[in-house]
Design a protein around this motif. Structure first.
Motif, PDB file in Angstrom:
ATOM      1  N   CYS A 192       0.841  -1.325  -0.131  1.00  0.00           N
ATOM      2  CA  CYS A 192      -0.025   0.018   0.013  1.00  0.00           C
ATOM      3  C   CYS A 192       0.880   1.210  -0.010  1.00  0.00           C
ATOM      4  O   CYS A 192       0.423   2.249  -0.685  1.00  0.00           O
TER       5      CYS A 192
ATOM      6  N   CYS B 278      -5.993   2.641  -1.248  1.00  0.00           N
ATOM      7  CA  CYS B 278      -5.978   0.989  -0.956  1.00  0.00           C
ATOM      8  C   CYS B 278      -7.298   0.660  -0.395  1.00  0.00           C
ATOM      9  O   CYS B 278      -7.314  -0.573  -0.375  1.00  0.00           O
TER      10      CYS B 278
ATOM     11  N   LEU C 122      -4.537  -4.939  -5.042  1.00  0.00           N
ATOM     12  CA  LEU C 122      -3.982  -3.456  -5.010  1.00  0.00           C
ATOM     13  C   LEU C 122      -3.111  -3.330  -6.385  1.00  0.00           C
ATOM     14  O   LEU C 122      -3.039  -2.204  -6.888  1.00  0.00           O
TER      15      LEU C 122
ATOM     16  N   ARG D 230      -4.502   5.932   2.352  1.00  0.00           N
ATOM     17  CA  ARG D 230      -4.658   4.435   2.699  1.00  0.00           C
ATOM     18  C   ARG D 230      -6.028   4.085   2.379  1.00  0.00           C
ATOM     19  O   ARG D 230      -6.370   2.945   1.931  1.00  0.00           O
TER      20      ARG D 230
END
Length: 375
Positions: A113, A365, A158, A361
């Motif tokens: 990430c 992600c 991801l 984040r």
């Protein structure tokens, strides 16, 4: 045959409707073309326009404002190359951005990430260089039966999203030594960056961090002297290399040499690179700074701290604070408050970076902060 008044009315109404429909169609078409042109302009990489020159040589990058990521000393090798480009000299070759790349190397799922967030920032700032993500080849190998690693599917998701959204090139990597355990993160090394021989030069930035000026880092890729390895000096051991920021000229010869060195004695990345490429001032990457800025440096700022100058002269800052385990973890609020800088302007920058990391984040992600209990 004569038309009745009703038929004439129908034809007239139909003609009016046809004309207005045609006008509406052409209006929509013109608006659509303008929108497409605007979108193309918005997503085009931000390559600075060439300065005026009497030379027919095409110059693809113009000089950038002084920054810690490039330096302002005209005596440095990078500035000499930049002056050559400014002059329009025939000796100045065009910059081929397809041969320059920002690279991230991940060995564990926890690192994916942060690496992709860095690529997202480079993409948002329209860096013209390529973006490459190196990951263990074993992750891409189809396995039958039970999946032993519960985080593998998340990492794959991801990486696929990064390739789609940010044009990241996914590059599987093998262990540097034949026969090494490909499930062990220690089997992979930053020395694998030398294997990217399809690129003339690659830059590695150690995450987690925050990109403030992608154009300045692009100038490093474009104008720095062609040497096997350039880096900064270690914070812990003066006179030795740091792995926080690396500029590498990939080479099959050097990847073989590094493999031989590693086979004789196990080394961490910093020691391996130091043993193969001893640190010297000629291989120092940045002209105006010894170390890469950390968020912890903001704690030492006084009340006279100039936030505008700091932001203008910093291109990349690592998110590192000894009082906090890491920006990806959900630390108690009291611990975070205690770690904040005392100076108001420095605290504002520090908080913006940490808050931005948490939001990134989630938005990039789809992950919240990790609980402290996770190993």
């Amino acid at each position: 045959m004569l038309l009745t008044s009703a038929q004439v009315s129908v034809f007239a109404s139909s003609g009016v409707v046809f004309v207005f429909t045609l006008m509406l169609f052409f209006s929509g078409y013109v608006i659509q073309q303008r929108t497409v042109s605007s979108l193309q302009e918005a997503i085009r990489p931000r390559t600075p326009a060439p300065p005026p020159s009497i030379s027919p040589q095409e110059i693809l990058v113009e000089p950038l404002p002084a920054s810690r990521a490039f330096g302002g000393a005209l005596g440095s090798p990078g500035q000499k190359v930049l002056k050559l480009y400014k002059s329009g000299s025939p000796e100045a070759n065009p910059i081929d951005w397809k041969k320059l790349a920002h690279v991230q190397l991940v060995r564990d799922h926890d690192e994916v990430c942060s690496a992709i967030m860095l690529f997202a920032e480079l993409h948002a700032q329209k860096s013209p260089a390529k973006k490459v993500l190196m990951f263990p080849k074993v992750w891409a190998t189809e396995e039958r039966g039970e999946i032993l690693d519960p985080y593998l599917e998340s990492s794959k998701r991801l990486m696929r999203a990064a390739a789609r959204r940010y044009q990241v090139v996914l590059r599987p990597m093998t262990t540097l030594l034949d026969g090494a355990d490909d499930s062990n993160r220690s089997s992979y090394s930053l020395a694998s960056l030398f294997a990217l021989t399809e690129y003339d030069r690659v830059m590695y930035l150690q995450p987690p961090g925050h990109v403030l000026n992608a154009a300045a880092m692009a100038s490093i890729l474009a104008f720095s002297p062609r040497t096997p390895l350039m880096s900064l000096q270690s914070r812990e051991v003066p006179g030795k290399r740091s792995i926080e920021m690396l500029l590498i000229s990939p080479s099959t010869f050097y990847i073989r040499q590094l493999s031989k060195t590693l086979s004789k004695q196990a080394n961490v990345d910093a020691d391996l690179l130091q043993a193969s490429f001893p640190y010297t001032q000629d291989s120092h990457l940045l002209a105006n700074t010894v170390f890469l800025p950390h968020t912890s440096d903001l704690r030492a700022a006084s009340e006279t701290f100039n936030a505008t100058e700091f932001l203008d002269t910093t291109s990349y800052i690592r998110i590192v604070d000894s009082e906090l385990i890491g920006p990806q973890f959900d630390v108690p609020y009291s611990d975070r408050v205690a770690a904040r800088p005392k100076a108001a302007d420095a605290e504002a920058i520090w908080s913006r970076i940490y808050d931005g990391f948490r939001l990134g984040r989630m938005s990039i992600c789809g992950l919240d902060l990790e609980p402290l209990g996770r190993e």
